[in-house]
Design an enzyme around this catalytic site. Structure first.
Site, PDB file in Angstrom:
ATOM      1  N   GLU B  88      -6.358  -0.647 -33.573  1.00 36.60           N
ATOM      2  CA  GLU B  88      -5.197  -1.478 -33.233  1.00 36.60           C
ATOM      3  C   GLU B  88      -4.112  -0.737 -32.469  1.00 36.60           C
ATOM      4  O   GLU B  88      -3.549  -1.248 -31.516  1.00 36.60           O
ATOM      5  CB  GLU B  88      -4.589  -2.104 -34.496  1.00 36.60           C
ATOM      6  CG  GLU B  88      -5.353  -3.311 -35.011  1.00 36.60           C
ATOM      7  CD  GLU B  88      -6.580  -2.947 -35.826  1.00 36.60           C
ATOM      8  OE1 GLU B  88      -6.782  -1.746 -36.120  1.00 36.60           O
ATOM      9  OE2 GLU B  88      -7.350  -3.852 -36.178  1.00 36.60           O
ATOM     10  N   HIS B 157      -4.787  -8.397 -47.227  1.00 38.21           N
ATOM     11  CA  HIS B 157      -5.043  -9.381 -46.175  1.00 38.21           C
ATOM     12  C   HIS B 157      -4.240 -10.666 -46.353  1.00 38.21           C
ATOM     13  O   HIS B 157      -4.590 -11.690 -45.785  1.00 38.21           O
ATOM     14  CB  HIS B 157      -6.537  -9.724 -46.128  1.00 38.21           C
ATOM     15  CG  HIS B 157      -7.391  -8.623 -45.604  1.00 38.21           C
ATOM     16  ND1 HIS B 157      -7.616  -7.470 -46.296  1.00 38.21           N
ATOM     17  CD2 HIS B 157      -8.058  -8.499 -44.429  1.00 38.21           C
ATOM     18  CE1 HIS B 157      -8.407  -6.684 -45.588  1.00 38.21           C
ATOM     19  NE2 HIS B 157      -8.683  -7.274 -44.443  1.00 38.21           N
TER      20      HIS B 157
END
Lengths: 399, 366
Positions: B88, B157
């Protein structure tokens, strides 16, 4: 390699030493050099996954030599002025000097084309000037004045110019950003190459390896340039890096080690890198071995992790300006007077800019809330408390 | 406390007699999922501007982890729809660098939870560069992907980044609810010259909303920074965004059955915050609840409360504002606990009932 050095062909064809200038004579004022071109040997490169490296010799015209010398001198002088301004407490916060490393930027810049782009870390004053910002634009940014290239809003780590994207204060962040510039060159097909510079300290940042990986996967025209000055802040390369062969740390990306104290070496290597990247071979890593004379930043005397003798020795034996000066004088490419004239001119230019950078005003207070957004949608920018609202101001012209 | 409206009970009765129903929905013409609306937006903007490209994990050959980019790789090819490795910070940095150079990247995070790996490039590289360069380097980029809690995916998450990103000047932060929001706002985000964080919701992806012909047209763009009144009401204002809008609307339905009419404000954009719309509604209802999925401390509701406190809207209130938020805990996995960690319609109903009854002194020793 002659393709890379157009003047070399000229040299070999015999069209040398024919500049119609007055031959040097032994006189009290020697204004002109005796030769128009000269060729210099370059300290051997080390290559990683490359069969052939950059040109091992460099040909300079007298004009090249004078220009390179002038740029080296300006960069040194800017940093001397910056150091003084910092000690006078006119430059605030951080201030990272480039003295000792000038040959990297100057040589690279000499090889760059109009279409290429550059991003570096916070040791960026010299680069900014080389990319077209005036000495005043640089120094005024450091003093935080309105004539600064970021209008005094960026400070010493946030300088920008055409095709120059900073100046970045976050160690390593500029490297994926640089790969992004390369991505844009490729996307547009404009033939440009992006140069992302970082230090030996940043060389251990994880995001570098992410950028290496994608640059190679996508064959981005990106040159990753590690300026190895021996120390990341106060930690020597041997204490920070499991491998100090920075030119080989791209693994699957070919690399070159370059003597970063030799402006001709950095120029030739950069010419080679541009040729390499524009031929579609993807990225390249270049390690420029260099040295910084000052501490990491102005708050670091730079003496606890290295000796004064070490710094002195580099100054005396490897200084990028002195060594270049000696070479071009010894080859009769330029005269001492010409260099002296440059020194005087540079000193005057930087002194005047320094003076102005001290006396200029800061931008108007309304610019506190200037250019936060290109297209601002906030009715009011909140100030310190609800009774002190700010208005967004568009300072630069919008398209 | 001096009340600016008649005593609560009387006021409540008076307002119930003036109950109104929502008239804000346009004529429904075609049901479209949020996922398809997002896909349309990207497709249309890529068609319109060659500078627009998409990069992210699995966005190309896999058609997107959540299929938002379905079909785009086939249509636009490798040059403009780019699969990245799972790195990322690297690809976010590359995207921002490309935006520096004048391209218009759409940087997809598989979920915003992973954007934390890249948050330096969102804040330090994207949000601040235009200011630091005194307007020299615009950064026209969109960071998008699903945000907030999905179902059964536990703590790492399940997190809302609305408050995190809306904290930062230089960013615009959008949190769409319906298909119309998703399409109109994503197109606006892509065209916007500033960095935009576009927070979608995995659970909303599959929901269908009616889209008008107007919304289906390729010219349809919604303004960034303007809230939408999803439902008009006169008794209490519910301010929400994204998935919480669904929760608030369900609660409003239930409350309507009890004679309480809620005005439901879908913020659409978190930054800039359309406080004018909130203030006007408070002037009408004199009661306010904020509904969000994120954590309470320093959250979106906290910001709205602070703005009410600092403005004349404060004097319009008949009762303190309540925040309905995610519980102040990391998200648990077990179904029963997870259910307790997120606001549900009954929680909003309970909060609204308490606020309207001005029960604060009894219940809110918070």
């Amino acid at each position: 390699m002659s393709k890379l050095i157009p003047s070399a062909a000229k040299l070999l064809s015999g069209a040398t030493i024919s500049k119609s200038t007055t031959p040097a004579v032994i006189a009290s004022k020697t204004s002109y050099s005796t030769k128009s071109e000269s060729t210099f040997e370059i300290k051997p490169y080390k290559l990683h996954k490359l069969e052939k490296g950059p040109a091992t010799s460099a040909t300079l015209t007298a004009e090249d030599a004078l220009q390179l010398y002038e740029k080296l001198a300006v960069l040194r002088r800017i940093e001397t002025a910056s150091g003084n301004l910092y000690k006078e407490k006119i430059i605030r916060g951080f201030c990272h000097l480039y003295s000792g490393q000038e040959a990297v930027a100057v040589g690279m810049r000499a090889a760059l084309r109009d279409v290429d782009s550059v991003i570096t870390a916070y040791r960026c004053h010299g680069w900014t000037h080389l990319m077209g910002v005036s000495v005043l634009g640089v120094l005024s940014e450091l003093t935080g004045r309105r004539t600064g290239c970021s209008r005094g809003k960026g400070g010493s780590m946030h300088l920008y110019g055409r095709n120059f994207y900073g100046g970045n204060g976050i160690v390593g962040a500029q490297v994926p950003l640089g790969a992004g510039l390369a991505f844009a060159h490729k996307y547009r097909g404009d033939g440009g190459v992006a140069f992302a510079l970082y230090g030996d300290g940043a060389a251990n940042q994880g995001q570098l390896f992410e950028a290496y990986n994608m640059a190679k996967l996508w064959d981005l025209p990106c040159v990753f340039v590690c300026e190895n000055n021996g120390y990341g802040m106060g930690t020597s390369v041997d204490r920070s890096s499991a491998s100090t062969e920075y030119y080989a740390r791209g693994d699957y990306i070919p690399g070159i080690w370059v003597d970063g104290m030799d402006v001709m070496a950095t120029r030739e290597a950069t010419r080679y890198a541009i040729e390499y990247c524009t031929s579609g071979k993807g990225p390249l890593v270049m390690e420029m071995e260099t040295y910084r004379y000052s501490g990491h930043s102005m708050s670091d005397p730079g003496t606890s992790y290295r000796t004064r003798d070490e710094v002195q020795e580099v100054r005396q034996t490897r200084d990028p300006i002195t060594s270049f000066k000696e070479k071009i004088l010894a080859s009769d490419l330029v005269t001492a007077d010409q260099l002296k004239e440059i020194d005087t001119r540079v000193r005057k230019e930087v002194d005047e800019a320094t003076k102005q950078a001290k006396s200029e005003a800061e931008v108007g207070l309304e610019e506190l809330s200037g250019d936060i957004y290109y297209n601002n949608l906030e009715h009011v920018i909140r100030g310190i408390h609800p009774g002190a609202p700010l208005q967004h101001v568009e300072v630069v012209a919008r398209n | 406390m001096a009340l600016k409206s008649p005593p609560v009970l009387f006021g409540l009765l008076a307002r119930i007699s003036r109950r109104t129903f929502s008239t804000s929905n346009a004529l429904a013409s075609k049901p479209v999922t949020v996922r398809d609306a997002l896909n349309q937006a990207i497709d249309e903007e890529m068609e319109r501007d060659d500078k627009v490209f998409v990069l992210g994990e699995e966005v190309a050959q896999y058609d997107g982890a959540y299929k938002v980019t379905r079909g785009l790789w086939k249509k636009y090819g490798d040059r403009r729809v780019i699969d990245t490795p799972i790195t990322e910070i690297g690809f976010a940095g590359i995207a921002v660098g490309a935006a520096f150079a004048g391209l218009k990247p759409i940087c997809e995070f598989m979920t915003f939870n992973f954007s934390m790996q890249a948050i330096d490039h969102i804040i330090n590289s994207a949000a601040k560069t235009f200011y630091m360069s005194a307007g020299g380097v615009p950064v026209p980029i969109v960071f998008r992907g699903p945000n907030g809690a999905a179902a059964g995916v536990a703590a790492q998450h399940s997190q809302c980044f609305g408050a995190w990103y809306s904290h930062c000047p230089g960013l615009k932060v959008i949190m769409p609810y319906s298909s119309e929001d998703a399409k109109g706002l994503l197109k606006a985000a892509i065209r916007d010259p500033d960095p935009v964080v576009f927070l979608e919701d995995e659970i909303l992806y599959g929901l269908q909303f009616p889209m008008s012909d107007e919304a289906l047209s390729s010219d349809f763009v919604l303004p960034i920074g303007k809230a939408k009144i999803e439902r008009e009401g006169s008794h209490i204002t519910l301010v929400c965004a994204g998935k919480a809008t669904d929760t608030a609307l369900q609660a409003a339905n239930e409350l309507a059955g009890k004679g309480i009419e809620c005005e439901v404000i879908n913020l659409r954009t978190i930054r800039p915050l359309d406080f004018d719309t909130i203030a006007r509604s408070i002037a009408k209802t004199h009661h306010l609840i904020t509904v969000e999925q994120g954590w309470p401390q320093s959250g979106i509701g906290a910001e709205i409360c602070a703005r009410v406190m600092e403005s004349s809207a404060f004097f319009e209130l008949d009762a303190p504002v309540w925040r309905v938020t995610g519980a102040d805990v990391p998200m648990p996995y077990a179904r029963s606990l997870e259910t307790l960690a997120l606001p549900r319609p009954p929680d909003v109903v309970a909060a609204a009932t308490s606020v309207l009854a001005n029960k604060i002194a009894n219940e809110a020793a918070i």
